[in-house]
Design an enzyme around this catalytic site. Sequence first.
Site, mmCIF file in Angstrom:
data_model
loop_
_atom_site.group_PDB
_atom_site.id
_atom_site.type_symbol
_atom_site.label_atom_id
_atom_site.label_comp_id
_atom_site.label_asym_id
_atom_site.label_seq_id
_atom_site.Cartn_x
_atom_site.Cartn_y
_atom_site.Cartn_z
ATOM 1 N N GLU A 30 0.861 -0.945 -0.369
ATOM 2 C CA GLU A 30 0.327 -0.107 0.016
ATOM 3 C C GLU A 30 0.922 1.670 -0.146
ATOM 4 O O GLU A 30 1.817 1.006 0.466
ATOM 5 C CB GLU A 30 -1.096 0.559 0.982
ATOM 6 N N THR A 61 -3.557 4.447 -0.839
ATOM 7 C CA THR A 61 -4.922 5.108 0.101
ATOM 8 C C THR A 61 -5.913 6.261 -0.202
ATOM 9 O O THR A 61 -5.303 6.576 -0.839
ATOM 10 C CB THR A 61 -4.003 5.583 1.944
ATOM 11 N N ARG A 136 -15.023 3.201 5.562
ATOM 12 C CA ARG A 136 -16.200 3.783 5.784
ATOM 13 C C ARG A 136 -14.886 4.708 6.271
ATOM 14 O O ARG A 136 -15.623 6.646 5.901
ATOM 15 C CB ARG A 136 -16.460 3.632 7.096
ATOM 16 N N TYR A 155 -21.796 2.891 7.260
ATOM 17 C CA TYR A 155 -21.025 2.157 7.050
ATOM 18 C C TYR A 155 -20.356 1.820 5.989
ATOM 19 O O TYR A 155 -21.287 1.581 5.180
ATOM 20 C CB TYR A 155 -21.936 0.497 8.212
ATOM 21 N N TYR A 191 -10.424 -6.563 11.042
ATOM 22 C CA TYR A 191 -9.522 -6.239 12.526
ATOM 23 C C TYR A 191 -8.884 -7.101 13.345
ATOM 24 O O TYR A 191 -9.569 -7.225 14.020
ATOM 25 C CB TYR A 191 -10.263 -5.103 13.038
HETATM 26 P P1 FAD Z 1 -16.830 -0.368 9.422
HETATM 27 O O1 FAD Z 1 -16.528 -1.805 8.545
HETATM 28 O O2 FAD Z 1 -17.760 1.130 8.659
HETATM 29 O O3 FAD Z 1 -17.117 -0.311 10.656
HETATM 30 C C1 FAD Z 1 -16.670 0.962 11.413
HETATM 31 C C2 FAD Z 1 -17.822 0.848 12.696
HETATM 32 O O4 FAD Z 1 -18.680 0.069 12.678
HETATM 33 C C3 FAD Z 1 -17.212 -0.438 13.552
HETATM 34 O O5 FAD Z 1 -16.857 -0.496 14.783
HETATM 35 C C4 FAD Z 1 -17.658 -1.795 13.060
HETATM 36 O O6 FAD Z 1 -18.023 -2.660 14.063
HETATM 37 C C5 FAD Z 1 -18.961 -1.086 13.332
HETATM 38 N N1 FAD Z 1 -20.721 -0.939 12.166
HETATM 39 C C6 FAD Z 1 -20.216 -1.775 11.209
HETATM 40 N N2 FAD Z 1 -21.842 -1.855 10.961
HETATM 41 C C7 FAD Z 1 -22.475 -1.737 12.048
HETATM 42 C C8 FAD Z 1 -23.687 -1.155 11.989
HETATM 43 N N3 FAD Z 1 -25.058 -1.380 11.051
HETATM 44 N N4 FAD Z 1 -24.350 -1.122 13.061
HETATM 45 C C9 FAD Z 1 -23.433 -0.751 14.643
HETATM 46 N N5 FAD Z 1 -22.133 -0.851 13.675
HETATM 47 C C10 FAD Z 1 -21.785 -1.073 12.980
HETATM 48 N N6 FAD Z 1 -8.994 4.904 6.130
HETATM 49 C C11 FAD Z 1 -9.054 5.870 5.375
HETATM 50 O O7 FAD Z 1 -9.407 7.441 5.685
HETATM 51 N N7 FAD Z 1 -8.941 5.721 3.626
HETATM 52 C C12 FAD Z 1 -8.309 4.350 3.453
HETATM 53 O O8 FAD Z 1 -7.239 4.484 3.240
HETATM 54 C C13 FAD Z 1 -8.009 3.743 4.858
HETATM 55 N N8 FAD Z 1 -7.238 2.440 3.961
HETATM 56 C C14 FAD Z 1 -7.419 1.261 5.153
HETATM 57 C C15 FAD Z 1 -6.941 0.210 4.622
HETATM 58 C C16 FAD Z 1 -6.954 -0.833 5.329
HETATM 59 C C17 FAD Z 1 -6.424 -2.605 5.188
HETATM 60 C C18 FAD Z 1 -7.361 -0.616 7.195
HETATM 61 C C19 FAD Z 1 -7.507 -2.007 7.752
HETATM 62 C C20 FAD Z 1 -8.301 0.193 8.082
HETATM 63 C C21 FAD Z 1 -8.020 1.121 6.157
HETATM 64 N N9 FAD Z 1 -8.500 2.787 6.553
HETATM 65 C C22 FAD Z 1 -8.421 4.196 6.337
HETATM 66 C C23 FAD Z 1 -8.938 2.975 8.136
HETATM 67 C C24 FAD Z 1 -11.050 3.215 8.433
HETATM 68 O O9 FAD Z 1 -11.106 3.622 7.418
HETATM 69 C C25 FAD Z 1 -11.668 3.068 9.841
HETATM 70 O O10 FAD Z 1 -10.339 1.854 10.473
HETATM 71 C C26 FAD Z 1 -12.215 3.303 9.842
HETATM 72 O O11 FAD Z 1 -12.455 3.608 11.570
HETATM 73 C C27 FAD Z 1 -13.311 1.923 9.868
HETATM 74 O O12 FAD Z 1 -13.313 1.705 8.831
HETATM 75 P P2 FAD Z 1 -14.302 0.298 8.343
HETATM 76 O O13 FAD Z 1 -14.251 0.240 6.617
HETATM 77 O O14 FAD Z 1 -13.335 -1.072 9.178
HETATM 78 O O15 FAD Z 1 -15.819 0.595 8.489
#
Ligand code: FAD
Length: 329
Positions: A30, A61, A136, A155, A191
């Site tokens: 990445e 990213t 997200r 989400y 995670y």
């Molecule tokens: P989600 O899957 O939406 O989850 C977020 C939280 O909400 C979790 O605690 C989950 O348990 C909870 N949740 C999910 N669905 C629901 C629901 N229906 N009701 C209640 N709770 C729910 N960030 C950036 O800004 N740019 C990037 O390029 C970037 N790249 C990343 C690459 C990787 C491989 C990883 C692991 C993370 C990256 N991130 C990036 C960080 C990421 O955006 C954050 O960790 C963010 O806080 C969560 O994103 P997610 O897509 O996992 O969220």
Amino acid sequence: MISCTFDTQILAVKVTEHIEKATGTLFSFEVLPSLKGRDIQDLYNGIEPLMEFNPSFINVTYHREEFIYKKLTNGLHEKIHARKRPGTVSICAAIKYKYGIDTVPHLICGGFTRDDTELALIDMHYLGMDNVLALRGDSVKGDSQFIPEKGGHAYASTMVRQIAEMNKGHYLDDEIVEGIPTDFCVGVAGYPEKHFEAQNLKTDLKYLKEKVDAGADYIVTQMFFDNRKFFAFVDACRKAGINVPIIPGLKPITTTKHISFLPKTFHIDMPEALADELEKCKNNEQVMQVGIEWGIQQSKELIAAGVPCIHYYTMGKSEAVKRIVQGAY
Ligand code: FAD
């Protein structure tokens, strides 16, 4: 007249296709877009040392806007809205056509309406990209929680659903009756030490499954330093009925600053054995050596366990990743 052909189908291979065809553990990494005001050559300089290892794909990213407070001459502060690392989709296209390697643009919910999301996906589709990592995003600095854009996704799971709909030719505009289906292979984040907002790992896995059920094709994990946590996470995913490939993400520790910054920023633990080794280090060179050795051991164990791919977080610095891959593959 000069004729110019630009084949947007060049090497459009999906991450899951790379995995299916592979005979061993793949290598991917990445990168971050260059800072605004810098040149794309900065980015190429970080990529080129890793080319000899034949990366299967390169992720770029996405960085949303930040609010910074600029001090004015009258002593007051002005709130400024700035995106410091723009260009994710165009960088993906530039890398793809310069090196002939598949790229995976990250797309986030933060700051995007559903319309914005659709437009970004259309750009990717036109540029011949069949991969996207749906996320997200974090809250804007200063906000206590993530606030979705009005008309956007709260989400990642609903963004995945939107992409799955586009893959069926269903666009937001219901006047489009026979829309051309896109063909995105969708990755999502997982995670091993749970997302910091989740009440517990069980609920986090429930929502991870929701992303897979919505159409995600594979998972890439947050960085971790303890392989046991990754193996336990994979087991828990399988028990929860999540059956897509899970790609471990690794980040080499390279500076003394990382020792406190990485656990605090990414909500991950530093195993005692690693922390003990790092404590003995007197400077960044020694820290980097420990980080590389740890990364090699982690990678070797993951490869021996048959993981489909190891995804390295370079954060713009390729030297440590290069030495880990040299030592592990
Ligand atoms: P989600 O899957 O939406 O989850 C977020 C939280 O909400 C979790 O605690 C989950 O348990 C909870 N949740 C999910 N669905 C629901 C629901 N229906 N009701 C209640 N709770 C729910 N960030 C950036 O800004 N740019 C990037 O390029 C970037 N790249 C990343 C690459 C990787 C491989 C990883 C692991 C993370 C990256 N991130 C990036 C960080 C990421 O955006 C954050 O960790 C963010 O806080 C969560 O994103 P997610 O897509 O996992 O969220």
